[in-house]
Design an enzyme around this catalytic site. Structure first.
Site, short mmCIF file in Angstrom:
data_model
loop_
_atom_site.label_atom_id
_atom_site.label_comp_id
_atom_site.label_asym_id
_atom_site.label_seq_id
_atom_site.Cartn_x
_atom_site.Cartn_y
_atom_site.Cartn_z
N LYS A 1 8.52 4.97 -13.71
CA LYS A 1 8.11 5.03 -12.29
C LYS A 1 8.96 6.06 -11.58
O LYS A 1 10.12 6.28 -11.94
CB LYS A 1 8.30 3.67 -11.61
P1 NAD Z 1 -2.02 3.88 -0.84
O1 NAD Z 1 -0.89 4.64 -0.30
O2 NAD Z 1 -3.29 4.60 -1.14
O3 NAD Z 1 -2.37 2.65 0.13
C1 NAD Z 1 -1.42 1.72 0.57
C2 NAD Z 1 -2.05 0.82 1.61
O4 NAD Z 1 -1.08 -0.19 1.96
C3 NAD Z 1 -2.43 1.53 2.90
O5 NAD Z 1 -3.65 1.01 3.40
C4 NAD Z 1 -1.28 1.17 3.84
O6 NAD Z 1 -1.65 1.20 5.20
C5 NAD Z 1 -0.97 -0.24 3.38
N1 NAD Z 1 0.39 -0.65 3.78
C6 NAD Z 1 1.55 0.04 3.63
N2 NAD Z 1 2.57 -0.66 4.17
C7 NAD Z 1 2.05 -1.81 4.63
C8 NAD Z 1 2.59 -2.95 5.31
N3 NAD Z 1 3.88 -3.01 5.59
N4 NAD Z 1 1.74 -3.94 5.65
C9 NAD Z 1 0.42 -3.87 5.37
N5 NAD Z 1 -0.15 -2.83 4.74
C10 NAD Z 1 0.66 -1.82 4.39
O7 NAD Z 1 -1.48 3.14 -2.17
P2 NAD Z 1 -2.32 2.56 -3.38
O8 NAD Z 1 -2.33 3.57 -4.47
O9 NAD Z 1 -3.59 1.98 -2.89
O10 NAD Z 1 -1.35 1.39 -3.89
C11 NAD Z 1 -1.34 0.08 -3.32
C12 NAD Z 1 -0.66 -0.88 -4.27
O11 NAD Z 1 -1.33 -0.88 -5.52
C13 NAD Z 1 0.80 -0.57 -4.58
O12 NAD Z 1 1.51 -1.77 -4.78
C14 NAD Z 1 0.71 0.19 -5.89
O13 NAD Z 1 1.93 0.16 -6.62
C15 NAD Z 1 -0.40 -0.59 -6.55
N6 NAD Z 1 -1.07 0.10 -7.65
C16 NAD Z 1 -1.66 1.31 -7.44
C17 NAD Z 1 -2.35 1.91 -8.50
C18 NAD Z 1 -3.11 3.20 -8.31
O14 NAD Z 1 -3.87 3.56 -9.22
N7 NAD Z 1 -3.00 3.90 -7.19
C19 NAD Z 1 -2.40 1.29 -9.75
C20 NAD Z 1 -1.78 0.05 -9.92
C21 NAD Z 1 -1.14 -0.54 -8.85
#
Ligand code: NAD
Length: 414
Positions: free
Chosen positions: A106
């Site tokens: 990561k």
């Molecule tokens: P992103 O940046 O596209 O979206 C994050 C979202 O979370 C946004 O809508 C943001 O407004 C919201 N957010 C941030 N801080 C917040 C808070 N304090 N309270 C409420 N909402 C909040 O990120 P993403 O890629 O969608 O990732 C989201 C989660 O999924 C993370 O935990 C990430 O590790 C996990 N994840 C992502 C992937 C991927 O393919 N992108 C794969 C596996 C897991």
């Protein structure tokens, strides 16, 4: 939210909970608890104003016994080393659980990327690529998008890296989550959200999910938005949603396409037509059939676990439930579909993307979706069977399946 200094400790507690029913040699356990490499870098970002700012970044490589390290790049002002270590460890378990030949890694950059201009975001991404270039590569460590990074950052990162590695035959395979025209895979953007829906669907009977069900969704980024679109196809209705700026609800259901368009133009979901503002507590603790955390870690602690009303939690975020909350939820009969299973669709299609790049192939959208669906179904069945045979929760079962596979490969390499 949890204290981020503690996140790695929490990942270790989870691991201990799973290990308690397993027989793995103590020296191997020690290896599994410790990242193989931790890289910390500090580099200068030239701002548009001409000033320079020192930026701190991390790349943690937890375990590569099953294949190259794999894991996203997170840009967030509150990133900590402990958090990146935890996320790297969870990637190792996740890759093993869905049986792709990757390990876990990561990256994190301590930066408020929302406050940067596009050219500043480009320079900070390129600076990070140059700072860690010798530690990543198509056969060594393959990054991907995570919170606040997307296809655009992946291209900037690859371009900066490729300049320093002109002899690499497959530079596209350095990084996944690229836009389609830049060597990305069909279906990667939707993969994590759609994979979560595939898991939910595969568990439908076992968890007695009603034909029509209501969903509360925290996080409307890459993962949350694609999940929201896909879950409607299996009878889900998003009745509450929240992001970093606040939360809203509409008991009749939120029109997801319109909501995402509203968020894009207004930079907030507050004030969306037909909705009322609710608190974060109402979003996470209210009466819904499923609660879906898809933002950051640590949102479900012990006190929230005691009162939240959803009977099912689908963890699309990494680490949204603290270990202290798990036994409480389990005792209350709340089914937690764990992150390393629920959000593994991203790493599955990342593997497909990497494989296509390494072999100069282009798979059609339907082929990717079919393969993703069958991989998620097979992992879900394995976890369910293990949970039944060990009489334990889905989280412990998933961890045991994954940890066993990683331990076996680690032993073989010792
Ligand atoms: P992103 O940046 O596209 O979206 C994050 C979202 O979370 C946004 O809508 C943001 O407004 C919201 N957010 C941030 N801080 C917040 C808070 N304090 N309270 C409420 N909402 C909040 O990120 P993403 O890629 O969608 O990732 C989201 C989660 O999924 C993370 O935990 C990430 O590790 C996990 N994840 C992502 C992937 C991927 O393919 N992108 C794969 C596996 C897991």
């Amino acid at each position: 939210m949890t204290n981020k200094q503690d996140v790695f400790e929490e990942a270790l507690v989870q691991l201990e909970q799973a290990l308690s029913g397993m027989r793995i040699e103590a020296s191997v356990v020690k290896q599994l608890k410790t990242p193989q490499r931790v890289v910390e870098v500090n580099f200068a970002l030239k701002k548009d104003s001409g000033e320079t700012e020192l930026i701190q970044g991390f790349r943690v490589q937890h375990n590569n016994a099953r294949g190259p390290y794999k894991g996203g790049l997170r840009f967030h002002p509150k990133v900590t080393l402990a958090e990146v270590k935890a996320l790297a460890m969870w990637m190792t378990w996740k890759s093993a659980l869905v049986d792709v030949p990757f390990g876990g890694g990561k990256g994190g950059l301590v930066v408020d990327s929302k406050s940067l201009s596009r050219s500043e975001r480009m320079r900070v991404t390129q600076g990070f690529a140059r700072a860690i270039h010798e530690f990543v590569g198509p056969r060594l460590d393959v990054p991907a998008p995570d919170v606040n990074t997307s296809g655009e950052e992946m291209i900037w990162f690859r371009t900066a890296w490729a300049k320093l590695h002109p002899d690499e035959k497959h530079p596209d395979a350095l990084i996944t989550g690229k836009p389609l025209r830049e060597g990305g895979s069909e279906g990667r953007l939707e993969a994590t959200g759609e994979g979560g829906v595939a898991t939910l669907h595969a568990l439908r009977e076992a968890i007695r999910l009603p034909k029509k069900f209501t969903v509360s969704l925290q996080g409307l980024g890459n993962v949350g938005s694609h999940f929201a679109r896909a879950v409607e196809k299996i009878g889900g209705k998003i009745v509450a949603a929240g992001d970093s700026r606040g939360a809203i609800a509409n008991p009749v259901g939120l029109d997801i396409d319109k909501l995402l368009e509203y968020k894009r133009t207004q930079q907030t979901i507050l004030g969306f037509e037909g909705s009322k503002k609710i608190s974060v507590d109402e979003l996470l603790e209210g009466k819904f059939d499923i609660l879906v955390p898809a933002a950051l870690e640590g949102v479900i602690d012990a006190s929230r676990a005691r009162i939240l009303k959803a009977p099912i939690i689908l963890e699309l975020a990494n680490g949204p439930t603290l270990p202290e909350a798990d036994p409480i939820l389990s005792k209350r009969g709340v089914v937690v579909i764990p992150d390393i299973l629920a959000n593994a669709g991203g790493v599955v299609v990342s593997y497909f993307e990497w494989y296509q790049n390494m072999h100069a192939l282009k798979w059609a959208y339907d082929a990717v979706r079919t393969r993703l669906g069958s991989t998620m179904r097979s992992a879900t069945t394995t976890v369910l069977e293990r949970a039944r045979s060990d009489q334990t929760t889905l989280r412990i079962a998933a961890l045991r399946v994954a940890v066993e596979r990683v331990a076996r490969s680690t032993e073989r390499r010792n």
